[in-house]
Design an enzyme around this catalytic site. Structure first.
Site, PDB file in Angstrom:
ATOM      1  N   PHE A 143      -3.191   0.094   6.413  1.00 51.36           N
ATOM      2  CA  PHE A 143      -1.791  -0.342   6.445  1.00 51.36           C
ATOM      3  C   PHE A 143      -0.811   0.823   6.467  1.00 51.36           C
ATOM      4  CE2 PHE A 143      -2.000   0.530   1.885  1.00 51.36           C
ATOM      5  CZ  PHE A 143      -0.733   1.026   1.629  1.00 51.36           C
ATOM      6  N   LYS A 179      -8.378  -3.454  15.497  1.00 48.94           N
ATOM      7  CA  LYS A 179      -8.186  -4.401  14.390  1.00 48.94           C
ATOM      8  C   LYS A 179      -7.266  -3.681  13.403  1.00 48.94           C
ATOM      9  CE  LYS A 179      -9.020  -5.534  10.671  1.00 48.94           C
ATOM     10  NZ  LYS A 179      -7.936  -5.605   9.667  1.00 48.94           N
ATOM     11  N   GLU A 195      -4.020  -6.143   8.384  1.00 50.20           N
ATOM     12  CA  GLU A 195      -3.398  -7.469   8.402  1.00 50.20           C
ATOM     13  C   GLU A 195      -2.087  -7.477   7.616  1.00 50.20           C
ATOM     14  OE1 GLU A 195      -5.975  -6.387   6.833  1.00 50.20           O
ATOM     15  OE2 GLU A 195      -6.631  -7.622   5.151  1.00 50.20           O
ATOM     16  N   SER A 230      -9.829   2.903   2.839  1.00 48.90           N
ATOM     17  CA  SER A 230     -10.252   3.384   1.520  1.00 48.90           C
ATOM     18  C   SER A 230     -11.743   3.753   1.538  1.00 48.90           C
ATOM     19  CB  SER A 230      -9.985   2.298   0.479  1.00 48.90           C
ATOM     20  OG  SER A 230     -10.680   1.128   0.844  1.00 48.90           O
ATOM     21  N   CYS A 256      -2.535   9.363   3.140  1.00 42.33           N
ATOM     22  CA  CYS A 256      -3.835   9.960   2.816  1.00 42.33           C
ATOM     23  C   CYS A 256      -3.698  11.448   2.595  1.00 42.33           C
ATOM     24  CB  CYS A 256      -4.830   9.687   3.933  1.00 42.33           C
ATOM     25  SG  CYS A 256      -4.342  10.475   5.461  1.00 42.33           S
ATOM     26  N   GLU A 283      -8.139   7.582  -6.733  1.00 42.93           N
ATOM     27  CA  GLU A 283      -6.998   7.613  -5.815  1.00 42.93           C
ATOM     28  C   GLU A 283      -6.004   6.537  -6.253  1.00 42.93           C
ATOM     29  OE1 GLU A 283      -7.571   6.101  -1.753  1.00 42.93           O
ATOM     30  OE2 GLU A 283      -6.174   7.626  -1.045  1.00 42.93           O
TER      31      GLU A 283
HETATM   32  P1  NAD Z   1      -8.456  -0.665   3.170  1.00 43.23           P
HETATM   33  O1  NAD Z   1      -9.753   0.040   3.048  1.00 43.23           O
HETATM   34  O2  NAD Z   1      -8.127  -1.734   2.217  1.00 43.23           O
HETATM   35  O3  NAD Z   1      -8.340  -1.346   4.636  1.00 43.23           O
HETATM   36  C1  NAD Z   1      -8.607  -0.627   5.809  1.00 43.23           C
HETATM   37  C2  NAD Z   1      -9.072  -1.592   6.891  1.00 43.23           C
HETATM   38  O4  NAD Z   1     -10.284  -2.215   6.457  1.00 43.23           O
HETATM   39  C3  NAD Z   1      -8.075  -2.708   7.176  1.00 43.23           C
HETATM   40  O5  NAD Z   1      -8.031  -2.942   8.556  1.00 43.23           O
HETATM   41  C4  NAD Z   1      -8.651  -3.897   6.411  1.00 43.23           C
HETATM   42  O6  NAD Z   1      -8.353  -5.126   7.014  1.00 43.23           O
HETATM   43  C5  NAD Z   1     -10.142  -3.641   6.446  1.00 43.23           C
HETATM   44  N1  NAD Z   1     -10.826  -4.147   5.247  1.00 43.23           N
HETATM   45  C6  NAD Z   1     -10.296  -4.329   4.006  1.00 43.23           C
HETATM   46  N2  NAD Z   1     -11.241  -4.794   3.164  1.00 43.23           N
HETATM   47  C7  NAD Z   1     -12.385  -4.904   3.879  1.00 43.23           C
HETATM   48  C8  NAD Z   1     -13.710  -5.320   3.555  1.00 43.23           C
HETATM   49  N3  NAD Z   1     -14.045  -5.718   2.329  1.00 43.23           N
HETATM   50  N4  NAD Z   1     -14.644  -5.301   4.534  1.00 43.23           N
HETATM   51  C9  NAD Z   1     -14.334  -4.898   5.770  1.00 43.23           C
HETATM   52  N5  NAD Z   1     -13.081  -4.483   6.121  1.00 43.23           N
HETATM   53  C10 NAD Z   1     -12.125  -4.487   5.201  1.00 43.23           C
HETATM   54  O7  NAD Z   1      -7.327   0.481   3.194  1.00 43.23           O
HETATM   55  P2  NAD Z   1      -5.756   0.286   3.165  1.00 43.23           P
HETATM   56  O8  NAD Z   1      -5.352  -0.151   1.809  1.00 43.23           O
HETATM   57  O9  NAD Z   1      -5.307  -0.486   4.340  1.00 43.23           O
HETATM   58  O10 NAD Z   1      -5.295   1.806   3.414  1.00 43.23           O
HETATM   59  C11 NAD Z   1      -5.172   2.754   2.397  1.00 43.23           C
HETATM   60  C12 NAD Z   1      -6.407   3.625   2.297  1.00 43.23           C
HETATM   61  O11 NAD Z   1      -6.648   4.286   3.541  1.00 43.23           O
HETATM   62  C13 NAD Z   1      -6.263   4.734   1.268  1.00 43.23           C
HETATM   63  O12 NAD Z   1      -7.468   4.848   0.556  1.00 43.23           O
HETATM   64  C14 NAD Z   1      -6.006   5.973   2.115  1.00 43.23           C
HETATM   65  O13 NAD Z   1      -6.369   7.196   1.513  1.00 43.23           O
HETATM   66  C15 NAD Z   1      -6.851   5.686   3.304  1.00 43.23           C
HETATM   67  N6  NAD Z   1      -6.421   6.462   4.457  1.00 43.23           N
HETATM   68  C16 NAD Z   1      -7.197   7.532   4.820  1.00 43.23           C
HETATM   69  C17 NAD Z   1      -6.806   8.318   5.888  1.00 43.23           C
HETATM   70  C18 NAD Z   1      -7.631   9.508   6.295  1.00 43.23           C
HETATM   71  O14 NAD Z   1      -7.311  10.142   7.294  1.00 43.23           O
HETATM   72  N7  NAD Z   1      -8.694   9.846   5.587  1.00 43.23           N
HETATM   73  C19 NAD Z   1      -5.645   8.012   6.606  1.00 43.23           C
HETATM   74  C20 NAD Z   1      -4.894   6.901   6.211  1.00 43.23           C
HETATM   75  C21 NAD Z   1      -5.291   6.131   5.131  1.00 43.23           C
END
Ligand code: NAD
Length: 494
Positions: A149, A173, A176, A226, A281, A379
Site C-alpha cells: 500500500f 495485483k 487492496e 511485509s 520501507c 518493524e
Molecule cells: P503486506 O505484506 O500486508 O501486503 C503486500 C501485498 O501482499 C498486498 O498486495 C497484499 O494484498 C498482499 N497480501 C497481504 N496479506 C497476504 C497474505 N496473507 N497472503 C498473500 N498475500 C497477502 O504489506 P503492506 O502493509 O501493504 O506494505 C507495507 C510493508 O511493505 C512494510 O513491511 C514495508 O517495509 C514493506 N515494503 C518493502 C519495500 C522494500 O523495498 N523492501 C518497499 C515498500 C514496502
C-alpha cells in the site's frame, strides 16, 4: 458508491463482483469506494488475456515498444498531479510526497525506454573454425507483480515498465487499500497504444495472491510487502516453479558519529523518520547515537518535531494520517509497549489533535531504547523514532549487523575513512552517507539483504532486465560459400 473493479484485456471487468473490500480516505476516516476482490476464476481470465497477448507482444519490434513507452512516459508526466491526488486520497501521504513517488516511478519508465540497448546480447566470432557464439535474452511470458500500500504508483513502476519493455505481459495485483493509481495507469497504457492484454490489473487479497502464485501460466512473481508475506510468496512461488523476487520489511538504522554535523543529522532524522508518516520501507526508525553526542542530537530532533503539522495531506499538512484505523492502533500499541519496556518517551504522538475521524498519530520520539525492546526488534511502519545510545563505532556496527532486517542504513560523519569502513562492513543492501534515505535510482538496482529480500534479484536497473528475461546462447556454423551449395559467385575450390 464507486466500485473499483479489475482491468482485464484492456477494459474494465464486467463480471459480477462476488466479494469486495472498502477503500478509506485516511484523512477523513470515511469510506470512499469499494474494491472487487478477485477469486481464482478472475485470475484465470486475466492470465488467459495475458497469455494470448504475449504471443504477439513478444514479437513486437523494439522500436514499437520504445515508442509506446515514450508515449506512456509523456502521459504519466502530464497526469502527475492527478495520480498524486489519487494517492493522497487513498494512502494519506502529503501531495508533494505523492508527486515525488510518481517522479521516481517515471525514472524507471525512462530507463526502460533504453530497452534496445539493454537487450543487446554478446557475440564471439570464430570460437572454433567457422563457428560463432552469441547470446540473446527473451521474455518469460505473463508475469505477476504484487505490490504494497505504501507506494501505490512507484513500487508497481519498479517492475512493469521493464517487464513490458522486455516483451512480457503483466498482471499487477496492487494493494487492496489504495488501488486507484494502478487503474489510472492502466488507462494511460491503453491511451499510449499498448495492445490489450499486455497490462492487466487484478484486485484482491490472499485469495488472488494464492491464485497467481499457483497458476501455471504465470512465469515470475515480483513481490513487495511485509517480511512474513514476502517469505510466504517466495516459498510458495518457487515451489510452484516460478522465478520470484520478494522484497520484505525493514528496520533502518541511522548511525550518527560524534564528529558529524548534528544540524544535518537532525534534519535528516526528521525527514527520514516522519516523511510519509514513517510508512516507507526506507524510513529511518532507529538512530544509533555514538556518545557523547546523544543528548545534543535528541534535543535538536525534539525541537524540530514541534514544527511538524500533522493533518490532511491534501490540505497543506507536513505529515498525513496512517493508512487505516487498524494500522494507526497497531502503531499506537507500539508506543504503549515502548513506555512499558522503560524507554524514555520524549515526544508522544498519541497526544496529537486533528479535527475529524482521520487515522492520525503524531510524530513520536523514544530515547534510551535498548536492543531487547519490541519497539527496536520489530518493524513499526509509523512515525516512531527510537534513539539507541552506544559508546563506539564498533558497538554501532555490531547493533546494525545483528538486526535481522537489512534494507537500508545511513551514517552521518565528517570522516571519509569512517564512512568508507561502514559502507564496507555493514550488512545492509543500501547505504546512505550523510544522506538518510538512499533513494531508488532507476539505473541502479533496489533491494535489501537478510529478511528484507527473498530471492537474489533486486528491483529495476540491469538486474530488472535480467529478472524479466531468459538468456539463450546460440552456437552457429555456416559453411563457407566456397564449400559448395548454390554457386553465389564466390571463387570455387577445385
Ligand atoms: P503486506 O505484506 O500486508 O501486503 C503486500 C501485498 O501482499 C498486498 O498486495 C497484499 O494484498 C498482499 N497480501 C497481504 N496479506 C497476504 C497474505 N496473507 N497472503 C498473500 N498475500 C497477502 O504489506 P503492506 O502493509 O501493504 O506494505 C507495507 C510493508 O511493505 C512494510 O513491511 C514495508 O517495509 C514493506 N515494503 C518493502 C519495500 C522494500 O523495498 N523492501 C518497499 C515498500 C514496502
Amino acid at each position: 458508491m464507486n466500485q473499483i473493479t479489475h482491468w482485464i484485456n484492456g477494459a474494465l471487468d464486467t463480471q459480477k463482483v462476488e466479494r469486495s473490500g472498502e477503500i478509506f480516505n485516511p484523512a477523513t476516516g470515511k469510506v470512499t469506494a469499494g474494491v472487487a476482490l478477485a477469486d481464482g476464476a478472475t485470475v484465470d481470465r486475466a492470465v488467459d488475456a495475458a497469455t494470448i497477448a504475449f504471443a504477439s507482444w513478444r514479437h513486437s519490434s523494439l522500436t514499437k515498444r520504445t515508442q509506446i513507452l515514450f508515449t506512456f512516459r509523456e502521459l504519466v508526466l502530464q497526469n502527475k498531479e492527478r495520480i498524486a491526488a489519487l494517492i493522497t486520497e487513498q494512502h494519506g501521504k502529503v501531495l508533494s510526497d505523492a508527486a515525488g513517488e510518481v517522479t521516481r516511478g517515471l525514472e524507471v519508465v525512462e530507463f526502460a525506454c533504453g530497452i534496445p540497448h539493454l537487450l543487446k546480447g554478446g557475440f564471439s566470432e570464430e570460437v572454433s573454425t567457422g563457428v560463432d557464439v552469441y547470446s540473446i535474452r527473451q521474455p518469460l511470458g505473463p508475469v505477476a507483480i504484487i505490490s504494497p500500500f505504501n507506494f501505490p504508483a512507484m513500487v508497481p513502476m519498479w517492475f512493469f515498465p521493464i517487464a513490458i519493455a522486455c516483451g512480457n505481459t503483466v498482471i499487477l495485483k496492487p494493494s487492496e487499500k489504495d488501488p486507484s493509481a494502478a487503474m489510472f495507469m492502466a488507462d494511460l497504457w491503453k491511451q499510449a497504444g499498448l495492445p490489450d492484454g499486455v497490462f492487466n490489473v487484478v484486485h484482491g487479497d490472499k485469495e488472488s495472491v494464492d491464485a497467481l502464485l499457483n497458476h501455471p501460466g504465470i512465469k515470475s512473481v515480483s513481490f513487495v510487502g511485509s517480511t512474513p508475506i514476502a517469505k510466504y510468496v517466495y516459498e510458495t512461488g518457487t515451489k510452484a516453479g516460478k522465478r520470484v523476487q520478494a522484497l520484505g520489511g525493514a528496520k533502518n538504522h541511522m548511525v550518527v558519529l560524534p564528529d558529524s554535523d548534528l544540524e544535518l543529522a537532525a534534519d535528516a532524522a526528521i525527514n527520514a523518520g516522519f516523511g510519509s508518516a514513517g510508512e516507507r520501507c526506507m524510513a529511518i526508525s532507529a538512530i544509533v547515537a555514538v556518545e557523547p553526542i546523544a543528548s545534543a542530537l535528541v534535543a535538536r530532533i525534539k525541537s524540530r518535531m514541534a514544527d511538524i503539522k500533522t493533518g490532511d495531506g491534501a490540505k497543506g499538512a507536513d505529515m498525513g494520517p496512517l493508512v487505516t484505523a487498524v494500522h494507526r492502533d497497531k502503531v499506537a500499541s507500539y508506543i504503549d509497549a515502548g513506555e512499558k519496556a522503560g524507554a524514555t518517551l520524549v515526544v508522544d504522538g498519541r497526544d496529537v489533535k486533528v479535527d475529524g475521524d482521520g487515522f492520525f498519530l503524531g510524530p513520536t520520539l523514544f530515547d534510551n531504547v535498548t536492543p531487547e525492546m519490541t519497539i527496536y526488534k520489530e518493524e513499526i511502519f509509523g512515525p516512531v523514532l527510537s534513539i539507541l545510545r552506544v559508546n563506539s563505532y564498533e558497538e554501532a556496527l555490531q547493533l546494525v549487523n545483528s538486526h535481522p532486517y537489512g534494507n537500508g542504513t545511513a551514517i552521518f560523519t565528517n570522516d571519509g575513512g569512517a564512512a568508507r569502513r561502514y559502507q564496507n562492513e555493514v550488512e545492509v543492501g543500501m547505504v546512505g552517507i550523510n544522506v538518510p534515505i538512499p533513494v531508488p535510482m532507476a539505473y541502479f538496482s533496489f533491494g535489501g539483504w537478510k529478511n528484507s529480500l527473498f530471492g537474489d534479484t533486486h528491483a529495476h536497473g540491469t538486474e530488472g532486465v535480467s529478472f524479466f528475461t531468459r538468456g539463450k546462447v546460440v552456437t552457429s556454423r555456416w559453411l563457407d560459400p566456397s564449400h559448395g551449395g548454390i554457386n553465389l559467385g564466390f571463387p570455387q575450390n577445385d
